[in-house]
Motif scaffolding. Sequence first.
Motif, PDB file in Angstrom:
ATOM      1  N   GLU A 124      68.929  53.805  33.067  1.00 31.65           N
ATOM      2  CA  GLU A 124      69.042  55.033  32.271  1.00 31.65           C
ATOM      3  C   GLU A 124      70.466  55.149  31.727  1.00 31.65           C
ATOM      4  OE1 GLU A 124      70.783  56.100  36.219  1.00 31.65           O
ATOM      5  OE2 GLU A 124      69.165  54.808  35.479  1.00 31.65           O
ATOM      6  N   LYS A 125      70.631  55.988  30.727  1.00 28.92           N
ATOM      7  CA  LYS A 125      71.970  56.238  30.185  1.00 28.92           C
ATOM      8  C   LYS A 125      72.806  56.965  31.234  1.00 28.92           C
ATOM      9  CE  LYS A 125      72.513  57.369  25.831  1.00 28.92           C
ATOM     10  NZ  LYS A 125      73.497  56.354  25.316  1.00 28.92           N
TER      11      LYS A 125
ATOM     12  N   ARG B 182      71.988  47.833  29.226  1.00 33.12           N
ATOM     13  CA  ARG B 182      70.589  48.171  28.945  1.00 33.12           C
ATOM     14  C   ARG B 182      70.503  49.461  28.152  1.00 33.12           C
ATOM     15  NH1 ARG B 182      68.341  47.093  35.123  1.00 33.12           N
ATOM     16  NH2 ARG B 182      68.920  44.862  35.230  1.00 33.12           N
ATOM     17  N   GLN B 183      71.334  50.420  28.534  1.00 27.48           N
ATOM     18  CA  GLN B 183      71.469  51.686  27.816  1.00 27.48           C
ATOM     19  C   GLN B 183      72.968  51.911  27.590  1.00 27.48           C
ATOM     20  OE1 GLN B 183      69.117  53.819  26.740  1.00 27.48           O
ATOM     21  NE2 GLN B 183      67.317  52.871  27.648  1.00 27.48           N
ATOM     22  N   ARG B 184      73.388  52.092  26.364  1.00 21.41           N
ATOM     23  CA  ARG B 184      74.816  52.244  26.090  1.00 21.41           C
ATOM     24  C   ARG B 184      75.340  53.501  26.786  1.00 21.41           C
ATOM     25  NH1 ARG B 184      77.723  49.708  21.942  1.00 21.41           N
ATOM     26  NH2 ARG B 184      79.818  50.575  21.656  1.00 21.41           N
TER      27      ARG B 184
END
Length: 280
Positions: free
Chosen positions: A108-109, A149-151
Motif C-alpha cells: 500500500e502507499k 510497488r506504490q510510490r
Amino acid sequence: MKFEGTDSYVATDDLTIAVNAAVTLERPLLVKGEPGTGKTELARQVAAGLGLRMIEWNIKSTTKAQQGLYEYDAVSRLRDSQLGDERVNDVKNYIRKGKLWQAFEADEKVVLLIDEIDKADIEFPNDLLQELDKMEFHVYETGETIRARQRPIVIITSNNEKELPDAFLRRCFFHYIRFPDPDTLRQIVEVHHPGLKEALLTTALTQFYELREQPGLKKKPSTSEVLDWLKLLLAEDMTADDLKRDGVNALPKLHGALLKNEQDVHLFERLAFMARRERR
C-alpha cells in the motif's frame, strides 16, 4: 487523496497546499523551519490524515545513504561460514533492508519521513537522487532491482544547518514553515490545552512574543517550548496576575521552559539590572 489537516494538528492553508502539491507532483516535500515548529509532526499527521502507514528514517551525522537502501553483513556471513552454518548459501540472509526498501516493497502507499537530512554528510542528499527520482535501486549482492510497488509520499525535514545541493532541491517541492502568528498560535494552544482561561492565555502569549522579539536573543523559543511553558503554568495553577512583572524582573516565570542557554538568560538579567538602575 487530499490532506486537510487533523484534529490534533493546526495546518495553515499554505502548508496544506504544499503537501497536496507534492502528492500531486509525486515529488518529495522538503520542509524547513525553526526547530520546534512541527516539521516532524507534519509527516505523522499527513499519515494520520490520509489513513496511511508511516515509515520514519531519523538521520544522524554518521548516517550513510546506503543504510536507507540496505546493508550487507559480510562479517556475519564469514563467521557463519567458518561455523558451517547452512545460512551462508543464501546471501539474502545477510541483507538488512533499509527504510527506503521497506517503503518500496509495501503493498500500500505509505508516508516515508526522512527526518533532519541536513545532519548527514553533504554528499548524503546527492547519493539518494536517483533512488528518490526513479523510485528504484539495485542490490548488487543478489542482482535484483527493487522498485516501488506504490510510490510513497516522501517528506524530508531540514533545520537548515547546512545547504542542500541544487540537484537535490530541483527534485523536491519546497515549503518553509513560518513561525505562527498570534491567531494561529492560539489555535495550536487550544488543540493542546483546550479551555485555557483567556486572561492567562493573553498574558502568557504577550510575554512570549515579547521574549521572542528581544534583540540579541541567541535562540528564540519555539512552538513546542511555549506549549511546554503553558503546561507548567497550568500545573502550578498560575493566573494572569501571577505572570505580571513589575518592570524590575525581565525574566518570565518558569523561564527555563523558554530560554535554553545561559547567554539568553544573562541577556534578560542585564535588562533587569538596567531597569533597576533606572528606577533608583
